[in-house]
Design a protein around this motif. Structure first.
Motif, short mmCIF file in Angstrom:
data_model
loop_
_atom_site.label_atom_id
_atom_site.label_comp_id
_atom_site.label_asym_id
_atom_site.label_seq_id
_atom_site.Cartn_x
_atom_site.Cartn_y
_atom_site.Cartn_z
N SER A 22 31.11 84.03 17.43
CA SER A 22 30.42 83.36 18.53
C SER A 22 31.02 83.83 19.84
N ALA A 23 30.18 83.87 20.88
CA ALA A 23 30.64 84.39 22.17
C ALA A 23 29.86 83.76 23.30
N ILE A 24 30.49 83.75 24.46
CA ILE A 24 29.81 83.28 25.67
C ILE A 24 30.32 84.06 26.87
N VAL A 25 29.40 84.34 27.79
CA VAL A 25 29.74 84.93 29.08
C VAL A 25 29.18 84.01 30.16
N LEU A 26 30.05 83.55 31.04
CA LEU A 26 29.64 82.66 32.13
C LEU A 26 29.59 83.42 33.44
N ALA A 27 28.56 83.17 34.23
CA ALA A 27 28.48 83.70 35.59
C ALA A 27 29.46 82.94 36.48
N PRO A 28 29.76 83.47 37.67
CA PRO A 28 30.72 82.79 38.55
C PRO A 28 30.37 81.34 38.86
N ASP A 29 29.07 81.00 38.84
CA ASP A 29 28.70 79.62 39.14
C ASP A 29 28.71 78.73 37.90
N THR A 31 26.98 79.12 35.10
CA THR A 31 25.79 79.21 34.26
C THR A 31 26.01 80.25 33.16
N THR A 32 25.23 80.13 32.10
CA THR A 32 25.40 81.00 30.95
C THR A 32 24.68 82.32 31.17
N ARG A 33 25.43 83.40 31.17
CA ARG A 33 24.84 84.74 31.29
C ARG A 33 24.48 85.28 29.91
N PHE A 34 25.27 84.94 28.90
CA PHE A 34 25.00 85.39 27.54
C PHE A 34 25.67 84.41 26.58
N ALA A 35 25.02 84.16 25.46
CA ALA A 35 25.63 83.34 24.42
C ALA A 35 25.14 83.81 23.06
N THR A 187 39.13 73.06 21.47
CA THR A 187 38.11 72.96 22.51
C THR A 187 36.93 73.80 22.08
N THR A 188 36.11 74.23 23.01
CA THR A 188 34.98 75.09 22.72
C THR A 188 35.15 76.42 23.45
N LEU A 189 34.39 77.43 23.04
CA LEU A 189 34.43 78.70 23.76
C LEU A 189 33.93 78.53 25.19
#
Length: 306
Positions: A22-29, A31-35, A187-189
């Protein structure tokens, strides 16, 4: 966790193995850029929690040199530079007071040298010794008894848990014991990515910034001279990155873009290809490891479309 395929092992054109995760990429604000997979499921961050733990200690008044905060946030390789940095944080205390187990250096070259010369395992050589030295220093600073400092009920660990929740924006899902003996907060990713983003963008002069400054100034202390986490930080100016056992990884760019992922089977060989692909989503290019390991599924499709 409902993981997805992230990396394939390919031999002569044939897929020989698959690593899910599992993976996540967050934008600076934020918000989710990729999950991919299940970035909101509870998981153990293992040593990717160390920057958060170091930040908690900085908020408790701990003041170290940049090298001191780097080794406090490290899973170091046990090279001489690491032993020297951890010793400096101990500030005259005997390594025997450390609550982590005795071990040989994590780095295979250093480990072989120790074995060849008959050196015994050492608490200082354990990859978590910098964190434990910082914990003892924080206890001294706050007038807390050092005995029992690894107990989740100890004032130090209660304060670390509170900062952990503040940084992740989520309550601790479960408390376990990490391999070094310290409390391990689940915790969570998404929570991990949120936390490392906050540390990476902390304002100069704040306790959180001291940790970011130390990691950026001394990536060699956070990992080691032969570690990919150090090589990636050297290659990407301002990047904060931390690897953890069971193939967990976090990273954050100076603007707060943040990455967190977990390889389901704990296969560390899959970690660097996923990190490289996730950084590609953020506009950053780094080597992705051996050619026979390739990202797959949603991650490959998204990164390949850029």
């Amino acid at each position: 966790m409902n993981h997805e395929p992230l990396v394939e092992l390919v031999r002569d054109g044939l897929v020989e193995g698959v690593h899910h995760g599992s993976a996540i990429v967050l934008a600076p604000d934020g918000t989710t850029r990729f999950a991919a997979g299940d970035p909101d499921a509870p998981m153990y961050p293992r040593s990717t929690a160390k920057p958060l733990q170091a930040t908690a200690m900085a908020r408790l008044g701990l003041r170290l040199s940049p090298a001191g905060f780097a080794i406090a946030a490290a899973s170091h390789s046990g090279e001489p530079m690491h032993l020297d940095a951890a010793s400096a944080v101990l500030d005259g205390r005997s390594p025997d007071v450390l609550g982590n187990p005795a071990d040989f250096p994590y780095d295979p070259v250093e480990r072989d040298r120790w074995l060849a010369t008959g050196q015994a395992p050492s608490r200082l050589a354990h990859n978590c010794s910098g964190k434990h030295a910082a914990m003892l220093a924080t206890c001294d600073l706050n007038g807390w008894r050092p005995d029992g400092y690894l107990d989740p009920a100890h004032p130090l660990q209660r304060a670390i848990a509170a900062t952990f929740e503040d940084l992740t924006g989520r309550p601790v899902a479960r408390v376990a014991v990490d391999g070094c003996g310290a409390p391990l907060f689940a915790t969570t990713l998404r929570g991990l990515a949120t936390a490392v983003s906050k540390i990476a963008t902390a304002a100069p002069g704040t306790p959180d910034h001291l940790v970011a400054e130390g990691i950026r100034a001394h990536p060699d202390l956070v990992g080691g001279s032969r570690r990919d986490v150090t090589a990636v930080m050297r290659a990407v100016p301002g990047l904060i990155a931390k690897d953890g056992f069971e193939a967990v990884q976090v990273a954050a760019l100076p603007d707060g873009t943040a990455i967190a992922f977990k390889i389901a089977d704990g296969g560390d060989r899959a970690r660097l290809p996923v990190l490289a692909a996730a950084l590609q989503l953020c506009g950053v290019t780094v080597p992705g490891g051996p050619e026979n390991l390739r990202v797959t599924g949603k991650l490959a499709a998204t990164a390949g479309s850029l």
